[in-house]
Scaffold this active site. Sequence first.
Site, mmCIF file in Angstrom:
data_model
loop_
_atom_site.group_PDB
_atom_site.id
_atom_site.type_symbol
_atom_site.label_atom_id
_atom_site.label_comp_id
_atom_site.label_asym_id
_atom_site.label_seq_id
_atom_site.Cartn_x
_atom_site.Cartn_y
_atom_site.Cartn_z
ATOM 1 N N LYS A 153 6.139 18.213 20.713
ATOM 2 C CA LYS A 153 4.875 18.891 20.401
ATOM 3 C C LYS A 153 3.760 17.878 20.186
ATOM 4 C CE LYS A 153 7.728 22.072 17.725
ATOM 5 N NZ LYS A 153 8.105 22.337 16.311
ATOM 6 N N HIS A 164 24.488 21.042 17.888
ATOM 7 C CA HIS A 164 23.168 20.572 17.456
ATOM 8 C C HIS A 164 23.192 19.337 16.596
ATOM 9 C CE1 HIS A 164 20.247 23.648 18.755
ATOM 10 N NE2 HIS A 164 21.316 24.434 18.800
ATOM 11 N N LYS A 195 16.400 11.197 8.636
ATOM 12 C CA LYS A 195 15.088 11.193 9.284
ATOM 13 C C LYS A 195 14.176 10.089 8.722
ATOM 14 C CE LYS A 195 15.141 16.175 10.426
ATOM 15 N NZ LYS A 195 14.659 16.373 11.820
ATOM 16 N N THR A 226 12.326 18.147 18.363
ATOM 17 C CA THR A 226 11.399 18.887 19.222
ATOM 18 C C THR A 226 9.969 18.664 18.735
ATOM 19 O OG1 THR A 226 11.830 20.842 17.853
ATOM 20 C CG2 THR A 226 12.973 20.703 19.975
ATOM 21 N N LYS A 230 8.545 17.164 9.250
ATOM 22 C CA LYS A 230 9.861 17.674 9.649
ATOM 23 C C LYS A 230 10.654 17.895 8.370
ATOM 24 C CE LYS A 230 10.441 13.874 12.194
ATOM 25 N NZ LYS A 230 11.043 14.235 13.442
ATOM 26 N N ARG A 231 11.828 18.522 8.444
ATOM 27 C CA ARG A 231 12.632 18.652 7.235
ATOM 28 C C ARG A 231 12.858 17.282 6.603
ATOM 29 N NH1 ARG A 231 14.861 23.823 5.813
ATOM 30 N NH2 ARG A 231 15.915 22.608 4.212
#
Length: 841
Positions: free
Chosen positions: A685, A382, A579, A681, A573-574
């Site tokens: 969405k 992952h 990120k 992901t 998101k986290r």
Amino acid sequence: MRKKSNSPVLSNSNNTATAIKVEDDRTGMSRETLKRAFLDNLFYIQGVDQSNASKYDYYVALAYTIRDRLLHRFLKSVETYKKNNDTKLVCYLSAEFLMGRHLGNNLVNLDIYQEIKTVIKELDLDLEELLEEEPDPGLGNGGLGRLAACFLDSLASLEIPAIGYGIRYEFGIFHQLIRDGWQAEVPDNWLKFGNPWELARPDESVEIKLGGHTQNYHDNQGNFKVSWIPDRVVMAIPHDTPVPGYKTNTVNPLRLWKAEASESFNFDAFNAGNYDRAVEEKINSETISKVLYPNDNTPAGKELRLAQQYFFVAASLQDLIRIHLKNNPSLDNFHDRIAIQLNDTHPAIAVAELMRLFMDEHGMGWEQAWSITQQTLCYTNHTLLPEALEKWSVSLFEKLLPRHLEIIYRINHFFLEDIRSWYPGRDDLVDQLSLIEEAEEQKVRMANLACVGSHAINGVAALHTELLKKDTLKAFAFLSPDKFFNKTNGVTPRRWILLSNPALSQLVTEKIGDSWLKDLSQMKALEKYADDSDFGQQWRDIKKANKETLAQYILKTQGIQVDTNSIFDVLVKRIHEYKRQHLCVLHIITLYNRLKRNPDLDIYPRTFIFGGKAAPGYFMAKLVIKLINSVGEVVNKDPDIRGRLKVVFMPNFNVSLGQKIYPAADLSEQISTAGKEASGTGNMKFAMNGALTIGTLDGANIEIREEAGEENFFLFGLTADEVYQRKAEGYYAMDYYEGNEELKGVIDSIKDGYFSHGDTELFRPIVDSLLYDDPYMLLADYHSYIECQKQVAITYRDQKKWTKMSILNSARMGKFSSDRTIREYCNEIWNAKSVKINLES
Ligand SMILES: *Cc1c(COP(=O)(O)O)cnc(C)c1O
């Protein structure tokens, strides 16, 4: 319960003259039967009636009403799998399952949402309000745990015999509060009022050994044997949650293990009168499943965490061997009946545990045990972040799992012996492939263990798989290229479109029928409406209504008024440096500074919506949250801005908040440094719900852009190759800072304390990292990002064009249904086929 002979309900709901089974009465689907069951449960389970019931009481009563309707299919499904002797059982081992609330989803999958809504309304109640009463079971950190949940939905919807195995954490991911702009963590006591969805199965409990030492001996036939004498034993108690497929009879178990003290083991202590020791033992045992470690993409390295991993893997494998031996004379064909998928390396100890069970507990020889182990296990990687790869110190292993360490050494011995004979002189290969890292402290490399023990290894998006083969796992790819697969992630359209965006779902179904819910590629049929102005207006109206709903929620929970005509620009998101939430902050400050310089500047209004949790020990991530809130505080109340910019940080981002946010987004921010996000992901969405993406060529963004069409995607930033090259050449953030006046102004305003009441120390760690030590190279992408955002605003002003792009995004996301992902796993990795569940047999 009521007798069927004198039930007026029964005769109404059933017009057949033949005898009716009692179950049909209790779990019938007619409106009257549902209402009666609901009120019965309110009274007999919650012990209240309509005069004094709370909303939560009503929720529980409804949950039991629905669970009752799942049970028949659930028992039939499990019974069918146990009897069936020529199909494969898929076992998904995952330390996390981020399921989200069950009730709404179960209503959707049973196809009784509208019926129940009516029943509830007839009792003067509101279904959506009752759904909000359910605690969100947060047994995962983020994307990885949510993927496991989407996979369970798809497995059941595709009628694949499957079990999800994991840990029943007493405390899930912490509840996030924001105090004075900082994250505060509160324990998530989600089981406080009970859990109507689970069924404890104490009769199927298993014993788990820990610690101690090993002993060699010879059995009756004179074979060399090893036995493990543990110093502790804990019980693993299975708790099953039924997972129904969408409009199928299949209901698969999610089997989560709870740790309890082993009574037999403590019996001696009790008997010896050592009550204190026995009680202490009980407390120690139960800590194993006490709490989820809140780290995303960074291992905690704690002994208790390794114990958790071993605990659920050992329990699940014993369970599977028991199931197998009920129908099969031996374990020789274990791999023909059972496929085990390892969700990341968290369950990688399964390699050694399966070997131990086969050899030490079931008398199998090494060769056969190894062959069956490899043919059974599959491993999903992952992450590409090197710091995220799990390694456990050999000394810890020795202490907790002495037998497994011996087995791992032996696997490694045979493995490296092969490598040395096949590739003489290739010490580099041996170094990379070894299961043991030879640093000052020896460590077991869990990814290497998972790779050698599996017959299939996969990444979760095309780029990710390529980079795994080229970099992270290159020695394994060189050794066995045929073991590598790509399985691009997906999400379930049932929860992420039908349940969370009912208005959009209804419009789509009106136009193209409802087959898209089982085959998302059918959404392609919407393409023909992309230029239809009536349809476009309806599409816009739905987005607007979703934005209004979210705006109301923001006002109610945050007290911030947002403009629903503004662009809803969303990053949820986290919180992680890779990120790059702080890159989005640089854009906000850029726009803010422009408006401060020229208050009459014609910029398109934007609402920036953030959400996400930081790991409690991750200082920089927590500081980024503080930065977002500090910038918001200044921007939101500056009169010069005239409400044209708003910054909202929504606390406690989780699945249920996601269901409110994704459908209300205009713009989806997917801005990780290229080569760092394995798949993502959330990006899927958003796009399914009609948001346009601004993103880098990272993870599944690349495939989303390919599907949507490059003209329908806002692309910016360096590619993964360019990031790699730029790093090799030497990345000097200062060059970007000095070379871009506007960027310099943005950084300086943070540095000079503009957003921290003059405090020049508060955000110094962020400024320093951006300027002097930034592996995520924000400044290298700044210019490209700002220019791209300019295009976003220009495009948004052209509502026709934006709407068309939005429709085409939704229409073309068929690939990102987790049904497609699961079909690929079934066909190419698991060799699993669907099995119809016959409720009559
Ligand atoms: C989908 C989802 C994620 C994953 O989001 P990414 O943007 O892919 O990182 C994380 N948390 C929750 C609650 C989600 O629903």
